[in-house]
Structures are given as C-alpha cells and as structure tokens.
Write a protein that holds these residues in place. Sequence first.
Motif, PDB file in Angstrom:
ATOM      1  N   MET A 115      42.286   9.843   6.156  1.00 31.64           N
ATOM      2  CA  MET A 115      42.311   9.020   7.370  1.00 31.64           C
ATOM      3  C   MET A 115      42.586   7.557   7.020  1.00 31.64           C
ATOM      4  SD  MET A 115      39.481  10.868   9.662  1.00 31.64           S
ATOM      5  CE  MET A 115      39.010  12.575   9.353  1.00 31.64           C
ATOM      6  N   TYR A 116      43.374   7.385   5.970  1.00 26.30           N
ATOM      7  CA  TYR A 116      43.693   6.025   5.523  1.00 26.30           C
ATOM      8  C   TYR A 116      44.475   5.280   6.598  1.00 26.30           C
ATOM      9  CZ  TYR A 116      45.090   2.305   2.321  1.00 26.30           C
ATOM     10  OH  TYR A 116      45.276   1.079   1.721  1.00 26.30           O
ATOM     11  N   ASP A 117      45.251   6.025   7.373  1.00 25.08           N
ATOM     12  CA  ASP A 117      46.030   5.402   8.459  1.00 25.08           C
ATOM     13  C   ASP A 117      45.108   4.712   9.463  1.00 25.08           C
ATOM     14  OD1 ASP A 117      45.274   8.125   8.858  1.00 25.08           O
ATOM     15  OD2 ASP A 117      46.384   8.137  10.750  1.00 25.08           O
ATOM     16  N   ASP A 118      43.946   5.332   9.713  1.00 23.17           N
ATOM     17  CA  ASP A 118      42.970   4.725  10.629  1.00 23.17           C
ATOM     18  C   ASP A 118      42.459   3.396  10.067  1.00 23.17           C
ATOM     19  OD1 ASP A 118      43.002   6.441  12.672  1.00 23.17           O
ATOM     20  OD2 ASP A 118      41.156   7.507  12.158  1.00 23.17           O
ATOM     21  N   LEU A 119      42.239   3.371   8.744  1.00 20.35           N
ATOM     22  CA  LEU A 119      41.750   2.143   8.111  1.00 20.35           C
ATOM     23  C   LEU A 119      42.784   1.035   8.234  1.00 20.35           C
ATOM     24  CD1 LEU A 119      39.944   3.409   4.881  1.00 20.35           C
ATOM     25  CD2 LEU A 119      39.047   3.042   7.154  1.00 20.35           C
ATOM     26  N   ILE A 120      44.043   1.391   7.934  1.00 23.65           N
ATOM     27  CA  ILE A 120      45.104   0.381   8.004  1.00 23.65           C
ATOM     28  C   ILE A 120      45.207  -0.173   9.423  1.00 23.65           C
ATOM     29  CG2 ILE A 120      47.578  -0.049   7.729  1.00 23.65           C
ATOM     30  CD1 ILE A 120      47.656   2.287   5.751  1.00 23.65           C
ATOM     31  N   ASN A 122      43.090  -0.431  11.675  1.00 27.56           N
ATOM     32  CA  ASN A 122      41.991  -1.303  12.076  1.00 27.56           C
ATOM     33  C   ASN A 122      41.767  -2.466  11.107  1.00 27.56           C
ATOM     34  OD1 ASN A 122      40.709  -0.114  14.562  1.00 27.56           O
ATOM     35  ND2 ASN A 122      40.929   1.672  13.251  1.00 27.56           N
ATOM     36  N   GLY A 123      42.704  -2.614  10.149  1.00 26.89           N
ATOM     37  CA  GLY A 123      42.607  -3.729   9.213  1.00 26.89           C
ATOM     38  C   GLY A 123      41.394  -3.659   8.290  1.00 26.89           C
ATOM     39  N   ILE A 124      40.977  -2.453   7.948  1.00 30.17           N
ATOM     40  CA  ILE A 124      39.845  -2.302   7.033  1.00 30.17           C
ATOM     41  C   ILE A 124      40.388  -2.105   5.624  1.00 30.17           C
ATOM     42  CG2 ILE A 124      37.862  -0.873   6.423  1.00 30.17           C
ATOM     43  CD1 ILE A 124      37.701  -0.176   9.451  1.00 30.17           C
ATOM     44  N   LYS A 125      39.882  -2.943   4.694  1.00 32.61           N
ATOM     45  CA  LYS A 125      40.396  -2.865   3.319  1.00 32.61           C
ATOM     46  C   LYS A 125      39.518  -1.952   2.479  1.00 32.61           C
ATOM     47  CE  LYS A 125      43.205  -6.905   2.873  1.00 32.61           C
ATOM     48  NZ  LYS A 125      42.820  -7.726   4.036  1.00 32.61           N
ATOM     49  N   LEU A 126      40.183  -1.232   1.582  1.00 26.06           N
ATOM     50  CA  LEU A 126      39.472  -0.264   0.775  1.00 26.06           C
ATOM     51  C   LEU A 126      39.790  -0.544  -0.698  1.00 26.06           C
ATOM     52  CD1 LEU A 126      37.939   2.532   1.057  1.00 26.06           C
ATOM     53  CD2 LEU A 126      40.176   3.556   0.777  1.00 26.06           C
ATOM     54  N   ASN A 127      38.738  -0.661  -1.515  1.00 29.33           N
ATOM     55  CA  ASN A 127      38.961  -0.925  -2.933  1.00 29.33           C
ATOM     56  C   ASN A 127      38.843   0.370  -3.732  1.00 29.33           C
ATOM     57  OD1 ASN A 127      39.054  -1.879  -5.516  1.00 29.33           O
ATOM     58  ND2 ASN A 127      37.710  -3.643  -5.116  1.00 29.33           N
ATOM     59  N   CYS A 128      39.970   1.059  -3.846  1.00 26.44           N
ATOM     60  CA  CYS A 128      39.946   2.365  -4.495  1.00 26.44           C
ATOM     61  C   CYS A 128      39.671   2.261  -5.991  1.00 26.44           C
ATOM     62  CB  CYS A 128      41.268   3.083  -4.290  1.00 26.44           C
ATOM     63  SG  CYS A 128      41.460   3.687  -2.626  1.00 26.44           S
ATOM     64  N   GLU A 129      40.197   1.173  -6.608  1.00 28.02           N
ATOM     65  CA  GLU A 129      39.994   1.035  -8.058  1.00 28.02           C
ATOM     66  C   GLU A 129      38.520   0.927  -8.402  1.00 28.02           C
ATOM     67  OE1 GLU A 129      42.687  -2.233  -8.939  1.00 28.02           O
ATOM     68  OE2 GLU A 129      44.106  -0.915  -7.865  1.00 28.02           O
ATOM     69  N   LYS A 130      37.845   0.131  -7.583  1.00 21.49           N
ATOM     70  CA  LYS A 130      36.415  -0.068  -7.806  1.00 21.49           C
ATOM     71  C   LYS A 130      35.673   1.276  -7.714  1.00 21.49           C
ATOM     72  CE  LYS A 130      32.902  -3.035  -7.838  1.00 21.49           C
ATOM     73  NZ  LYS A 130      32.667  -4.398  -8.259  1.00 21.49           N
ATOM     74  N   LEU A 131      35.994   2.021  -6.700  1.00 20.59           N
ATOM     75  CA  LEU A 131      35.346   3.320  -6.482  1.00 20.59           C
ATOM     76  C   LEU A 131      35.652   4.256  -7.647  1.00 20.59           C
ATOM     77  CD1 LEU A 131      33.728   5.062  -4.469  1.00 20.59           C
ATOM     78  CD2 LEU A 131      35.888   5.789  -3.468  1.00 20.59           C
ATOM     79  N   SER A 132      36.906   4.199  -8.076  1.00 21.93           N
ATOM     80  CA  SER A 132      37.345   5.038  -9.173  1.00 21.93           C
ATOM     81  C   SER A 132      36.561   4.708 -10.445  1.00 21.93           C
ATOM     82  CB  SER A 132      38.832   4.810  -9.381  1.00 21.93           C
ATOM     83  OG  SER A 132      39.275   5.540 -10.478  1.00 21.93           O
ATOM     84  N   LYS A 133      36.384   3.412 -10.698  1.00 18.54           N
ATOM     85  CA  LYS A 133      35.660   2.981 -11.897  1.00 18.54           C
ATOM     86  C   LYS A 133      34.193   3.413 -11.835  1.00 18.54           C
ATOM     87  CE  LYS A 133      37.900  -0.845 -13.830  1.00 18.54           C
ATOM     88  NZ  LYS A 133      38.202  -2.244 -13.493  1.00 18.54           N
ATOM     89  N   THR A 191      35.709   0.277  15.046  1.00 12.10           N
ATOM     90  CA  THR A 191      37.124   0.558  15.294  1.00 12.10           C
ATOM     91  C   THR A 191      37.354   0.754  16.787  1.00 12.10           C
ATOM     92  OG1 THR A 191      36.794   2.923  15.052  1.00 12.10           O
ATOM     93  CG2 THR A 191      37.362   1.713  13.064  1.00 12.10           C
ATOM     94  N   LYS A 192      38.635   0.744  17.130  1.00  7.80           N
ATOM     95  CA  LYS A 192      38.975   0.929  18.544  1.00  7.80           C
ATOM     96  C   LYS A 192      38.560   2.321  19.008  1.00  7.80           C
ATOM     97  CE  LYS A 192      42.907  -2.023  18.147  1.00  7.80           C
ATOM     98  NZ  LYS A 192      44.254  -1.881  17.566  1.00  7.80           N
ATOM     99  N   ALA A 193      38.759   3.298  18.124  1.00  5.85           N
ATOM    100  CA  ALA A 193      38.420   4.678  18.488  1.00  5.85           C
ATOM    101  C   ALA A 193      36.922   4.791  18.775  1.00  5.85           C
ATOM    102  CB  ALA A 193      38.805   5.624  17.354  1.00  5.85           C
ATOM    103  N   GLU A 194      36.132   4.071  17.968  1.00  2.00           N
ATOM    104  CA  GLU A 194      34.689   4.143  18.142  1.00  2.00           C
ATOM    105  C   GLU A 194      34.276   3.495  19.469  1.00  2.00           C
ATOM    106  OE1 GLU A 194      32.647   2.522  14.775  1.00  2.00           O
ATOM    107  OE2 GLU A 194      30.699   2.791  15.741  1.00  2.00           O
ATOM    108  N   LEU A 195      34.878   2.357  19.746  1.00  2.25           N
ATOM    109  CA  LEU A 195      34.567   1.676  21.013  1.00  2.25           C
ATOM    110  C   LEU A 195      34.948   2.532  22.203  1.00  2.25           C
ATOM    111  CD1 LEU A 195      35.582  -2.025  20.324  1.00  2.25           C
ATOM    112  CD2 LEU A 195      33.311  -1.160  20.954  1.00  2.25           C
ATOM    113  N   PHE A 196      36.122   3.141  22.088  1.00  3.78           N
ATOM    114  CA  PHE A 196      36.590   3.994  23.182  1.00  3.78           C
ATOM    115  C   PHE A 196      35.623   5.170  23.366  1.00  3.78           C
ATOM    116  CE2 PHE A 196      38.798   7.884  24.434  1.00  3.78           C
ATOM    117  CZ  PHE A 196      39.209   7.518  25.700  1.00  3.78           C
ATOM    118  N   THR A 197      35.231   5.765  22.228  1.00  3.12           N
ATOM    119  CA  THR A 197      34.324   6.913  22.287  1.00  3.12           C
ATOM    120  C   THR A 197      33.020   6.550  22.969  1.00  3.12           C
ATOM    121  OG1 THR A 197      35.278   7.764  20.260  1.00  3.12           O
ATOM    122  CG2 THR A 197      33.153   8.654  20.890  1.00  3.12           C
TER     123      THR A 197
END
Lengths: 635, 74
Positions: A115-120, A122-133, A191-197
């Motif tokens: 669901m990375y498209d949802d993050l993009i 809504n402008g939410i940044k994800l630090n995958c490298e950090k999680l990976s480490k 997110t918008k989806a959450e507000l709508f829900t």
Amino acid sequence: MNKNIALIGNPNCGKTTLFNTLTGTYQKTGNWTGVTTEKKEGFYKKDKSVIITDLPGLYSLDAKSEDERAVLKFIKNSPPSVIINVLDGTNLERNLYLTLELIKLRLPMVIAVNMYDDLIKNGIKLNCEKLSKLLGVKVLPVSALKKLNIDALISVALKAKPVINNLNVSKNYAFQWIETNVKEIVTYKQTKAELFTLKADGVLTHKIFGLPIFFAVIALVYFLSMKIGGFFGGYIDKYFEITSEKLNVFLTNNNCPKWVVGVCCKAVIQGIGTVASFLPQILVLFALMAVIEQSGYAARIAFILDRFFRAFGLSGKSLLPMIVSCGCTVSGVMATRVIENKSERRATVFLAPFMPCGAKTAVFGWFSYEFFGGSALIATSMYFLALFSVGVFGRILKKFKAFKDSESAFILEMPNLRPPSIKDVLSVLIEKIKDFIFKAGSTVLLVSVALFFLQNFGIKGYVENNVEESFLFFIGNALKFIFEPLGFGNWQASVSVLSGIFAKEAVVETLRQVTSAPETLFYSKFSIYAFMAFILLSPPCLASLVTAKRELNSKKWFIFMLLFQFTAGYLVALLINIIGLMVINSFYLILFLIVGIIILSIVALAKTKKRGCKGCINCTGGNAKCNIKEKRFTT
Amino acid sequence: MELSKLKIGESGKVISIKTDLGVKNRLAVMGLTEGVTVTLIRRAPFLDPIEIKLRGFYLALRIKDANKIQVEKF
C-alpha cells in the motif's frame, strides 16, 4: 530447482492482491479480515519455476483458529525457500509484531511494505533502509494494486539469505520495542481515507440509522438483482425457448424418435435455458456482494449485527461466514475456518447454509415473477427469514450439550472504507461465469437429462404421455406424503425438492419440466411461500454438503447437520402453511386456536407444577414423585 | 475506569487487562497491551459492541470484554 515463495502477513494487508498480481490469476479478495481461508499456490507470471503460496492472514504465530493453524502447519511441514512478509504500510506498528516473530524462524525473508501508493498519496515518508538495518532483512516498498516494485520484490526475494541479526525482543516487550523504533521509520498523519471512513461510519453504523441503512442496502441488493437480472433473464429464457421449438420442428421433420426429440429439446435446451436465464440475476447479486466485501461494509454489518446475533448465542465472528454464504454456500462454509471456538464453528457450518445463496436467490426470483407479480419484497423477505431462522435455530442448537460453550469473543478489525476495485468485481464475475458454465454443463445437464428419462420411462419402457406410469411419478408419489402438511403434497413438487439436492437451480428446472401449470401444485400462496422457505432452509446443494462434511470432519456431525437442516426447513414451512390455512379458512383458525390453547395450558400447567415445588425446604407434601435434584433445594 | 465507560472521543491509557486468557492473548497480538493509548470512537446501534482506535487502527470489541480493561483517562 523450484523456488517456493510464501506470502505471510496480517489479515487484510493485501497478500491475496499481491498473489493475484504476481501470478496473474484471480483469487477472491475483500476489504476485511479472513477472506483467504486456505493456502493457494500459483506460478510467478514471469518465471514458472517460482511457486508463490498465498496464506491466510494472522496476527501472531501463536495461532488459534483453523485458518491460522494452516499457516503454521505449512511453515513447519514444508518450509518455503523464501518468506515475503507483507506489511500494511499504513499500519506498521501492528504489522511489525508478526515480523518480529517471523525473523526468529531464521528463514530467508524479505519484507514488502504494501500500500505504498497510499503513503505517497498522503505524503507520508517511509525510511525503508532504517527498518532494514533494524531487522536485518531487506525491505521494499510495494503496491500490489498499482503494481509498484513487484518484479523487484521477486528478484530480491530470490536472492534472500536466511535472516541474521542479534535482535531478540521478548514477546512482552515487542510492542514497546516497535513503538520506540517505528517513530524513526515513519510518521503517520490522518489520511483522507481515514477521515472519510470516520465520517461515513458515523452514518453507516449510526445508532438510529445504522440498522435501517443495513436493511435498505440488503433490500436494494435483492431488488437490483431481481429487476436487472429478471429483465435480461427473460430474454435468455425466450431465446432458448425459440431455439428449442426450432430444433423440435427440425428433428421431427427428420423423423427422429420422439424420445430423442424430447431429450434434445426439453431436457437439454430448455433445461440449460432455465438455468442460463438465472445467470444475469446471479451475476448482479455477486457483483453487489463483491462491492459490499471490497468496500469494507461487510465489517460494518458484523459490527451492527453482533448484538442481535449474541441474543441468540452466536458471535459476530459467525456472521462473516453468513455474509459470505449469501453469495455461495460453499465459500460460506469454508469461511467458518476463521472461528477459533470449535463448537461455534460447528454451529456456524450448520447455520450458514440457511442464507440464500446466488442460486437460491435466482429460484426465489423466478417464484416472485411466476406467483407474486415480480415483487422484489418476496425475495428480500427470504433474506430476513434466513437471518431470523439462524437466530431461532442457533438458540435451539445451544440447547444441545455439544454447542453450549459456543460463543467466542468478537474482536474485529474495522478496515478503512475504500472504493471497490472494478477489476476485482469484474474478476469475481468472470470466475462466476466460468463456474456457472461448468455447473450448467455438468450437474444441471445431468439432472435435467436424468429427469427426462425418469419422467418418460417406466417399468413398461417408454411411456411418453402416461406420466403416471413413469419412474418419476413413483418416486414423487412415494415422497409426497412428507410434504402434504406443507401444502405441496404432490409428486411434481416432491421431485422438484429432491432435484434441489444436486443444485438449487434444478428446483425450477424440474418444476418446469414436470408441469406447465405450476400454480396448481400448491394449496395456496402461503404454500408457495412455504415451499420457498423449505428450499431456503433445507440441506443445501451437493457441493455445499461435500464441503460441510469435510469441514465437520465427522460422519456423526454431518448426519446430525442434515437432520437439523431438514427439520428446520420443515418446521418453518409447516408454520407458514398453518398460518396460511388459518388466514384462508376460519375452520382451521378455530381448530388451531383450540389446539394452541390446549398446548399452552398443558405447558402452563407443567410450569406451575414445577413452581409449586419452590418451597422445597418447608415442603410438607411428602410427594413421593418429587425427584428434584439436590441443587434445586438451595435456590 | 473501564474502557467501556469512556465517552465517545475520549482517550485513555490502558492500565490492566483482565479478560479471559484467550481474549487477552488475541488482543495482545493486535497491540492492545498495557500502556497503549486507546480512543473510544463509537458504539454500535445496540450500544454494543464498541469501536476503539489504537496504534493507528480501528478495532471492534464487546462491552463484556471492554469492561475488564481498565484505563486511565487523559
């Protein structure tokens, strides 16, 4: 060597959507917990040596329910070459708990943050490298729906090595660990989806409007499927009828034996025609059911109706299979796997087949058009009659010792509402059409041809117009006494019910084959309704029975289920017919009133007798017959 | 106070969870553990079950179980 990649993750994080994208096949998806109830295997679209396994969702590896245990069994018995741990990117905090357990397995693993498209968006940044480490596992952001990073995911997965890290978070501190670390990986905002829900749920599950909206939605579903389906179905029926007539003329002109003409025109063409005319209605119903499941409204239905169901000793958990059952009983019975409590699961296998599946709905549609002037209310009322029967007979089941302790907790994730994916709805329809063609070409055709032979042949051979010498007449006649009290005690209706065991569509097909005036078979309109109720509640079609037997895994329970469902159908139909008799004929009204009063007074008398003994402690009666157990003295 | 006694929109911190073990384990793996912040979102039409928000997601559970979860209101 073949590589086997397993998709593991929380419920409703998009594993099946990913599976469908990877394999190019279609497995049913939905926006709620527990849509996938057993493992499914498929080949990776771009490399057939890679096998992908889709598994039911789970929150933790200490699994309780049947579907979750299937995952553990799979990991233990045939460890996959690679695990893809699918995470719902919009909710890492909860999803990572399972990840912490999975990395302890030390199997090769990759994390797909779905669901990375949802993050993009809504402008939410994800630090995958950090999680990976942190975890010592490769992490890729993907979107199964938008096909983002899908091939990259597989190529990383194929190179994955067993997990190596020094991380050892104990169970009790897992969430604390996640809480502190997740803050550095991602910062969520609403997110918008959450507000709508939140806003939409305010209406959909509203204290006052929630229930009427639910009723309206169900009524609309049945109304649309009947009206749209009936419209197209009528044309299909007519087309087959004309074809049958043409073929009849053609074959007769070419001096074909009469019975061959009969088989071709009546059994094959008209038989298939009847069933094919149901297809539009079933398709509309399935499409709308898919919308209910894909949008997330299904979870709201469970939320609204839980309290009602509990009054009858069932939990909202057993509601999920019931909702699924409204499409197809086979899937509904399978869906009982999400229920942890064994006896509640068993009870639900017993009760879910009450719900009107697509085929039953089509049959009811035909009845409504034939006898009730096409009123959608009749078909809708069947849905509520089913719900009501589930309640009443669920309550009765509870009286049996084996079902006493059958209420599991209701803990259900409420997913965000989202627009249903058109592609998924279409896929559901395509699958359904395939199923249907298969069913029409096998079971239904077989029943239809068998019926024709039974109707046209007797001990004396070909009997043609002397139906009364046919095998079918004997069979029906032998059974008709059973249905006499229900208001349709004749051989035609009896064989029609009988043919329903194979496929519910066959009920109408049979009626049309054995009589040209179906209304004469029933004592009154109430008897017709009783007939429908019997079809609704009596044991489901063969395919469902086979599934139920497998899920119950016991001959004894299976036979009990058959008896239970038959009795339920019989009692409800009987009640409807009796009410009908009372309404139509005042003689019966008086008769039943007298019988009712007698029964009631006997019951009341028996109760007062019991009550009379309440004073046990000071009892002076010395009643020798009194054998009240010790326990009662104390109360 | 009990989780079920929160008013709609109110939040609290979970202090103790004294439900049956089965329910407790199920809630625990979903993140409903001691120390977590929960918000009461709504009650169903028959006032039961209730919907709460925790760790960024929404969960429905019954009053019966929510009664056994103690929270400290913010």
